[in-house]
Design an enzyme around this catalytic site. Structure first.
Site, PDB file in Angstrom:
ATOM      1  N   GLU A   7       0.886  -1.168   0.000  1.00 10.10           N
ATOM      2  CA  GLU A   7       0.000   0.000   0.000  1.00 10.10           C
ATOM      3  C   GLU A   7       0.920   1.212   0.000  1.00 10.10           C
ATOM      4  OE1 GLU A   7      -3.299  -0.086  -0.017  1.00 10.10           O
ATOM      5  OE2 GLU A   7      -3.386  -2.264   0.089  1.00 10.10           O
ATOM      6  N   CYS A  64      -2.826   8.751   3.084  1.00  5.87           N
ATOM      7  CA  CYS A  64      -2.579   8.193   1.746  1.00  5.87           C
ATOM      8  C   CYS A  64      -3.776   8.442   0.838  1.00  5.87           C
ATOM      9  CB  CYS A  64      -2.305   6.701   1.866  1.00  5.87           C
ATOM     10  SG  CYS A  64      -3.549   5.851   2.835  1.00  5.87           S
TER      11      CYS A  64
HETATM   12  P1  NAP Z   1       8.435   4.831   4.653  1.00 11.05           P
HETATM   13  O1  NAP Z   1       9.571   5.712   4.946  1.00 11.05           O
HETATM   14  O2  NAP Z   1       8.474   4.014   3.418  1.00 11.05           O
HETATM   15  O3  NAP Z   1       8.291   3.885   5.942  1.00 11.05           O
HETATM   16  C1  NAP Z   1       7.240   2.976   6.042  1.00 11.05           C
HETATM   17  C2  NAP Z   1       7.610   1.844   6.965  1.00 11.05           C
HETATM   18  O4  NAP Z   1       8.650   1.079   6.366  1.00 11.05           O
HETATM   19  C3  NAP Z   1       8.138   2.271   8.320  1.00 11.05           C
HETATM   20  O5  NAP Z   1       7.656   1.377   9.294  1.00 11.05           O
HETATM   21  C4  NAP Z   1       9.649   2.136   8.166  1.00 11.05           C
HETATM   22  O6  NAP Z   1      10.294   1.883   9.380  1.00 11.05           O
HETATM   23  C5  NAP Z   1       9.715   0.916   7.291  1.00 11.05           C
HETATM   24  N1  NAP Z   1      10.943   0.768   6.533  1.00 11.05           N
HETATM   25  C6  NAP Z   1      11.691   1.732   5.955  1.00 11.05           C
HETATM   26  N2  NAP Z   1      12.726   1.168   5.304  1.00 11.05           N
HETATM   27  C7  NAP Z   1      12.621  -0.173   5.471  1.00 11.05           C
HETATM   28  C8  NAP Z   1      13.391  -1.294   5.046  1.00 11.05           C
HETATM   29  N3  NAP Z   1      14.481  -1.149   4.281  1.00 11.05           N
HETATM   30  N4  NAP Z   1      12.991  -2.539   5.427  1.00 11.05           N
HETATM   31  C9  NAP Z   1      11.879  -2.710   6.180  1.00 11.05           C
HETATM   32  N5  NAP Z   1      11.120  -1.683   6.618  1.00 11.05           N
HETATM   33  C10 NAP Z   1      11.476  -0.429   6.259  1.00 11.05           C
HETATM   34  O7  NAP Z   1       7.060   5.617   4.604  1.00 11.05           O
HETATM   35  P2  NAP Z   1       6.476   6.682   5.653  1.00 11.05           P
HETATM   36  O8  NAP Z   1       7.254   7.948   5.505  1.00 11.05           O
HETATM   37  O9  NAP Z   1       6.346   6.086   7.024  1.00 11.05           O
HETATM   38  O10 NAP Z   1       4.980   6.870   5.126  1.00 11.05           O
HETATM   39  C11 NAP Z   1       4.609   7.830   4.182  1.00 11.05           C
HETATM   40  C12 NAP Z   1       4.247   7.187   2.876  1.00 11.05           C
HETATM   41  O11 NAP Z   1       3.356   6.117   3.100  1.00 11.05           O
HETATM   42  C13 NAP Z   1       3.522   8.133   1.946  1.00 11.05           C
HETATM   43  O12 NAP Z   1       4.098   8.040   0.686  1.00 11.05           O
HETATM   44  C14 NAP Z   1       2.089   7.611   1.909  1.00 11.05           C
HETATM   45  O13 NAP Z   1       1.409   7.812   0.706  1.00 11.05           O
HETATM   46  C15 NAP Z   1       2.269   6.171   2.180  1.00 11.05           C
HETATM   47  N6  NAP Z   1       1.073   5.617   2.818  1.00 11.05           N
HETATM   48  C16 NAP Z   1       0.282   4.776   2.095  1.00 11.05           C
HETATM   49  C17 NAP Z   1      -0.853   4.240   2.668  1.00 11.05           C
HETATM   50  C18 NAP Z   1      -1.735   3.305   1.908  1.00 11.05           C
HETATM   51  O14 NAP Z   1      -2.592   2.674   2.521  1.00 11.05           O
HETATM   52  N7  NAP Z   1      -1.569   3.177   0.616  1.00 11.05           N
HETATM   53  C19 NAP Z   1      -1.197   4.567   3.982  1.00 11.05           C
HETATM   54  C20 NAP Z   1      -0.367   5.433   4.688  1.00 11.05           C
HETATM   55  C21 NAP Z   1       0.769   5.957   4.092  1.00 11.05           C
HETATM   56  P3  NAP Z   1      11.111   3.016  10.190  1.00 11.05           P
HETATM   57  O15 NAP Z   1      10.148   4.100  10.474  1.00 11.05           O
HETATM   58  O16 NAP Z   1      11.547   2.297  11.412  1.00 11.05           O
HETATM   59  O17 NAP Z   1      12.215   3.448   9.275  1.00 11.05           O
END
Ligand code: NAP
Length: 518
Positions: A256, A295
């Site tokens: 997602e 999102c």
């Molecule tokens: P993110 O930086 O990609 O992080 C998301 C999750 O992934 C966090 O728990 C992060 O952990 C983890 N993570 C990061 N690098 C990783 C790796 N190499 N291996 C395993 N896990 C890893 O995203 P975000 O900044 O939290 O969220 C914002 C984005 O999410 C926006 O683009 C938004 O559109 C999207 N979003 C989508 C939805 C949907 O349902 N489609 C819902 C909400 C948000 P750490 O924090 O510990 O680094």
């Protein structure tokens, strides 16, 4: 310093090494720290697989539903405390915090209701039995049974409560134990939820493990019966898709990710009408709720060319009433974005949008936040842009600014609106179409549905009861193609099937029927 732990192998464990800090985004005060370094991920997986999996699979759907009901009640019982934590660590107004925390308990309760409907069975039946032979004996029937691995849940920073709950609801009802990981920066709410579940003993041992911090090499240890459900940025998603277990062992992954959600005002909607009012109300709510960090928030707004000036005026008036500041103050209607990185990304993102649009309201650098020491906090006002000549490939159709930012653009006819709201967005979670004209709505739906997981249609018949497009509902699928990650969650029993294996059974009809009932 409040050092947070992870809940693994049936106990709370603190990591070693350099911790991540959790900050109050309104004051920049450090609230807690967390690390998962040193945690034995192999033992964590084994414990979940060997203890949690068998315990869940021995239960019927109805019994698993009772677990979800208990989780929902446990959260609801500590609602005020959870709302305060969400306000402190997430920059949420009380309304924003309710959206997350009540969304969590509501989704668990909805799946508990579905579990009661599924009743005393262990097997989920897929469609009707089909006759295979010439006689009425040899039949085929598809059934789903729970995968015998672990579901790893990785969530984004913006919905620490709902993200944990909506994924847990479908996985646990399907019969898979979970290891759930919130984003580190806003993990306090999820941490407290798990503390509550553990203290109130709502789940059998091994059913829920919790990682508060990096997932280390956990994902590389997964196998073909395990699954990953990820929510976050498309950049992280791309890395996870290349992971060893996904590539080598076909560990199932659901993504997602980002979405440039649209709102389309129909050619037939007049100024002053109920539908116009619904459109403006939805746009302003979706731009500002959770400071635009949803999102599903509306990013692209398509308006008939002749109505652009009027719509800009209406939106500017409503946005001028938004009060930015410390989200714990009653008069404040929009808090800060969640982290220092987020405010940097929003500022850079708006600059990118300025390559194809002009700011017509707001500023990312002059928020004059209420009740906050000068210079502190990650604040922006809502920012509205006007893109006079939109085209596929420009920044507004390729770049998600994850904050209170949206762009109004003109269109001349239904084909023009459909091309921009559909394929140009690259695949989205939700778009809303506001119109009464059936031909317009039909043309839009058929053209843009392939590019979306959900479409909300706002017409005068549903004005009084319309649900916000930004609200993901347990009954309807959440997810979308392309940029949105290509995944699908929720949608009632549809969301459960990701955690189950579909198997075609062929044999004697009476035997198959007896199996399907159990
Ligand atoms: P993110 O930086 O990609 O992080 C998301 C999750 O992934 C966090 O728990 C992060 O952990 C983890 N993570 C990061 N690098 C990783 C790796 N190499 N291996 C395993 N896990 C890893 O995203 P975000 O900044 O939290 O969220 C914002 C984005 O999410 C926006 O683009 C938004 O559109 C999207 N979003 C989508 C939805 C949907 O349902 N489609 C819902 C909400 C948000 P750490 O924090 O510990 O680094």
């Amino acid at each position: 310093m409040n050092e947070l732990g992870s809940f693994v192998c049936g106990k709370w464990v603190k990591g070693t090494g350099k911790p991540a800090e959790l900050v109050n985004p309104a004051t920049e005060e450090v609230l807690a720290s967390t690390s998962t370094e040193g945690i034995d991920f192999g033992a964590t997986l084994a414990f979940a697989r060997e203890k949690g999996g068998p315990a869940l699979r021995a239960m019927t759907f109805a019994q698993r539903g009772e677990l979800l009901r208990a989780m929902s009640r446990a959260i609801h019982g500590k609602r005020d405390e959870l709302l305060s934590i969400a306000q402190a660590n997430g920059g949420n107004t009380r309304g924003d915090a309710k959206f997350d925390v009540d969304g969590a308990s509501g989704t668990l309760a909805a799946y508990a209701d579905l579990a009661a409907e599924l009743g005393d069975a262990h097997v989920l039946v897929d469609g009707d039995a089909v006759q295979l032979g010439r006689g009425a004996r040899l039949f085929g029937q598809h059934v789903y049974t729970p995968r015998v691995g672990v579901a790893v849940h990785i969530n984004a920073f913006n919905f620490p409560a709902w993200g944990l709950a909506e994924k847990a609801a479908t996985a646990l009802l399907a019969g898979m134990p979970i290891i759930t990981k919130p984003a580190s920066s806003t993990a306090l709410v999820a941490h407290r939820m798990v503390e509550i579940f553990v203290a109130e003993k709502v789940l059998p041992e091994g059913v829920l493990s919790f990682l508060c911090g990096s997932s280390g090499d956990l994902l590389d240890r997964l196998g073909g019966q395990d699954v990953i459900a990820f929510t976050g940025s498309s950049t992280t998603a791309a890395k996870l898709r290349e992971g060893r277990s996904v590539v080598r062992d076909a560990t199932r992954i659901n993504v997602e990710a980002d979405s440039l959600n649209g709102a389309v005002l129909g050619l037939d909607v007049d100024e002053g009408s109920d539908v116009m009012n619904l459109f403006v109300t939805d746009v302003v709510r979706e731009m500002t709720q959770k400071t635009g960090q949803k999102c599903t928030a509306i990013r692209r707004i398509y308006v008939p060319t002749s109505k652009v000036e009027a719509v800009l005026e209406l939106l500017r008036d409503r946005l001028a009433a938004v009060k930015v500041g410390d989200p714990t103050r009653e008069e404040v209607t929009m808090g800060p974005v969640a982290t220092a990185q987020q405010i940097r990304d929003v500022r850079e993102g708006v600059k990118k949008l300025e390559s194809c649009a002009k700011i017509v309201f707001g500023s990312t650098t002059e928020a004059n936040a209420i009740g906050v020491p000068s210079g502190k906090g990650y604040f922006t006002t809502p920012v509205l842009l006007h893109g006079a000549s939109p085209k596929p490939g420009d920044a507004v159709h390729t770049h998600e600014v994850f904050g209170p930012v949206a762009t109004v653009m003109p269109y001349d006819d239904v084909a023009g609106a459909a091309a921009l709201a559909g394929a140009a967005g690259g695949g989205g979670l939700v778009t809303s179409v506001y119109a009464d004209d059936k031909d317009f709505v039909r043309a839009m739906v058929t053209a843009i549905a392939p590019h979306h997981g959900r479409l909300m249609i706002g017409s005068s018949k549903v004005v009084g009861q319309s649900l916000p497009p930004g609200m993901a509902l347990p009954q309807l699928v959440h997810g979308g193609p392309g940029r949105a990650g290509g995944g699908e969650e929720l949608g009632g029993r549809r969301g459960m099937t990701f955690y189950m294996q579909r198997t075609a059974l062929q044999g004697d009809r009476a035997l198959l029927e007896a199996i399907a009932k159990k």
